[in-house]
Design an enzyme around this catalytic site. Structure first.
Site: not given
Length: 748
Positions: A517, A668
């Protein structure tokens, strides 16, 4: 591979049997146990049944937040976020020197401490001797959220005092205050968000385990209690509430006391922070007293009001804890008939079971609710990302198709807001948002993440999942009624979104955000273009099945879709060569995702090797604190390349650092504590279901697209009770006489 991507810190996966399980001997790979050594590093797990939850805590009795499926707070100026429901699992005990939940966690006070998460039976059991102020009490706490009765839960406290006298107990429903500070995330830029967090005395920096490091942003929403009461004679509590500008909900509790106990006092406490039944009872030394708190919970469009919940809680009390627990365990046992069995590596087996446990704990049946990115917690605001469609859905599809189905049904249910969003952006068909509210389907992407409105590959991911469900189920009626409308509308979106390059005679997709991203607003992201091409091809196939007319443009665009390729190096590019590939990111590159099982872009074996080699090199040179979503998929890539040892090495790397103790909560990244991300658990599971097996769901069936592989030290891998087109069978990967991995299927 000889290099290390990250410095790995050993994480011990504890699976010792400290106490005998309630229902016979349980396989140790289903048991995770915390000890006093975890007091300073205790990362909470949760108990859930897909409909509602409670977080865990070391004593087993503390006030814990809980959440309910798609029960969202819609406060003005904020994004939607899961509203914390009144805490229901709390019980407190005071033998005379202080309240159990208020005394510091110290091995000298909590003696012989052990807390075991039994994943096979879905229960949390905590044992210790509470020794404080010259009094000792043996404590056992057992809590579960019913898998058999979705509205019910129970927590049972057994005390064995080593003294005679009076003790106090409280059985509260904890009424949470609204979170402060509350930020206008719907309108804040990234810099404004960081400044506001700092001004509040917090940071978004990585923190030591177990402190959450994203709580400043992913905080819970608010449930306002509208009415509440209790009955000291019937020993019941109840309340009606409403999420901020959202749906209504209700809870009730019914308390069961030990037979024959002397109750000296019962009081109802009603305050702004808790609703509680408070008792004073007389106890005798060496005698065990068992108290049970039965809970019923509901929300608008799922169950009734407080009055109805009182009836449910009282009925549960009449049924009894043992019977409810037996039904709950039986329901979990049924789920575990479909399993992944690793012979030859106990630590891997334990990790597989914990990942499956977290996935199954958040599934529903017969609904159209997705799964929030971080399960029934506030993480990533409970929104539905592509995580649901491309990560969780495939992991469940072959093992538990009935629990995968709500994910595709959610996209069918929320087509209208996706149509409205397409019109907003001047596109055709449906344009599903990057972050969808799980109840309404409306776009709730934070303003500070505005760039990801261009991460439109989610629209292809959704179409691929719809087709995968059809291929696995063979349900023509479902496809015509539910799947085809979604697939058709997404094809219309891509038809409107592509640009024709006349000079090159190809179709391109401009202005997108890559899955990696940090690369925002790039032309021709390879993953996006490849996924869009597959979605258009799927639309043509689906049209034939349902007898609809396919738009000829779908096939034309798919045939001429541009996917950037470096001919000199014989590998794909992440995006147009005009964009420098030089940023430090969580992923380094997204080329490995071209091999992702649901997409699996066709390519030669040499190109596949070159793509993977580039991915690893970029992860090494341009990756920082790699995202677990990438890391778990690398085992799939190595398996596709036929390297069982390398695939096993990646599996091992994903046991270290990402799994937080004591209950294998995946985070994460290794360094951050953004936990409960279901995509990472699902990705790890996919490494077994589609990676080592080489299986793919294709138009012609469940095919062996790649030769199976096994890590050298493993004896076998079994995918138990796979479901495909109405048939159940086991898939066994073993070895032939020469040691080569082989795959066989055994019908049920």
């Amino acid at each position: 591979m000889t290099f290390r991507l990250i410095k790995l810190v050993c994480l011990s996966v504890i699976a010792a049997i400290v106490t005998a399980p309630a229902f016979g001997q349980t396989d140790p790979s289903f048991l995770l146990t915390g000890t006093a050594k975890n007091f300073d590093s205790y990362f909470p797990s949760y108990l859930a049944n897909g409909y509602f939850s409670t977080m865990t805590s070391p004593r087993g009795t503390e006030p814990n937040m809980g959440y309910m499926v798609a029960f969202m707070d819609y406060a003005k100026g904020d994004i939607s976020r899961p509203a914390a429901i009144p805490g229901w699992s709390e019980i407190d005990y005071n033998p005379g020197g202080g309240w159990l939940n208020s005394i510091r966690l110290d091995p000298k006070i909590f003696v012989d401490y052990a807390q075991t998460l039994d994943m096979h039976g879905g229960t949390l059991t905590t044992r210790y001797r509470f020794a404080y102020a010259n009094k000792a009490t043996d404590v056992k706490v057992t809590t579960f959220v019913s898998q058999a009765n979705p509205h019910l839960a129970a927590s049972q406290l057994s005390i064995t005092p080593q003294f005679d006298g009076k003790v106090q107990l409280t059985f509260p429903l904890r009424l949470w205050s609204e979170h402060q500070p509350r930020f206008p995330i719907a309108s804040m830029t990234g810099d404004e968000m960081i400044d506001a967090v700092i001004a509040s005395g917090q940071t978004l920096q990585n923190k030591p385990v177990p402190t959450p490091d994203r709580a400043a942003v992913w905080y819970p929403g608010y449930t306002k209690v509208l009415s509440s009461d209790g009955d000291t004679r019937e020993l019941t509590l109840w309340l009606d509430g409403k999420a901020e500008q959202g749906l209504s909900m209700a809870e009730a509790a019914a308390i069961s006391l030990p037979a024959g106990i002397q109750v000296d006092e019962v009081k109802l406490e009603k305050g702004p922070d808790k609703l509680s039944l408070n008792l004073v009872v007389s106890v005798q030394k060496g005698k065990t007293y068992t108290f049970t708190k039965y809970i019923a919970a509901s929300r608008q469009d799922w169950g009734g009001d407080a009055k109805a919940d009182v009836t449910l809680a009282e009925a549960a009390r009449k049924t009894g804890f043992d019977s409810l627990l037996a039904r709950h365990a039986a329901a979990w046992n049924e789920l575990w008939k479909s399993d992944i069995v690793v012979e030859g590596d106990p630590k891997v087996q334990s990790a597989v079971h914990s990942d499956l446990y977290y996935l199954l704990s958040n599934t529903t049946v017969g609904t159209a609710w997705p799964m929030g990115a971080c399960a029934l917690t506030p993480g990533y605001a409970g929104h539905a990302f592509w995580d649901s469609d491309s990560w969780v859905f495939p992991a469940l599809l072959l093992l538990h198709p009935e629990r995968a189905k709500p994910i595709v049904m959610f996209r069918d249910r929320t087509m209208e807001p996706a149509r409205a969003r397409a019109k907003q952006y001047g596109a055709g068909g449906t344009m599903y948002p990057w972050e969808a509210d799980p109840q309404t389907g409306v776009d709730n992407t934070p303003h500070f993440a505005y760039g990801v409105f261009r991460e439109i590959h989610v629209n292809a991911d959704i179409a691929i999942a719809q087709w995968q469900y059809y291929l696995a189920s063979g349900d023509d009626a479902w496809l015509k009624k539910d799947g085809w409308p979604v697939i058709q509308a997404i094809a219309e979106f891509w038809t409107s979104r592509v640009t024709y390059n006349k000079a090159a005679d190809r179709y391109e997709i401009m202005h997108v955000t890559s899955p990696d991203e940090a690369y925002d607003d790039v032309p021709n992201d390879s993953f996006t273009n490849a996924a869009a091409r597959k979605a258009l091809e799927i639309a043509g196939k689906a049209a034939k099945v349902v007898g609809a007319e396919a738009d000829p443009k779908w096939a034309e665009i798919a045939a001429k879709m541009y996917i950037p390729f470096d001919s000199a190096n014989q590998r794909h590019l992440d995006f147009d060569a005009s964009v420098p590939h030089d940023k430090i990111t969580w992923m380094g590159s997204s080329l490995a995702w071209l091999m992702y099982p649901n997409l699996d872009l066709p390519m030669s074996a040499q190109v596949r090797r070159n793509d993977f080699a580039f991915q690893l090199q970029e992860l090494k040179t341009h990756g920082d604190d790699p995202n677990e979503m990438m890391m778990v998929m690398l085992a799939v890539g190595e398996a596709e390349l036929g390297d069982g040892k390398a695939a096993g090495d990646w599996i091992q790397r994903n046991l270290v650092g990402f799994l937080k103790p004591p209950f294998n909560v995946r985070t994460e990244t290794v360094a951050n504590n953004a936990g409960y991300i279901l995509a990472t658990s699902a990705g790890f599971v996919q490494g077994f279901v589609y990676g080592l097996s080489g299986l793919r769901i294709e138009d012609k069936g469940l095919v062996e697209a790649y030769a199976p592989v096994l890590p050298p030290s493993w004896k076998s891998l079994t995918l138990k009770r796979i479901s495909f087109r109405g048939k159940r069978f086991d898939v066994v990967i073993g070895r032939d006489a020469s040691g080569k991995a082989t795959l066989t299927r055994h019908a049920e």
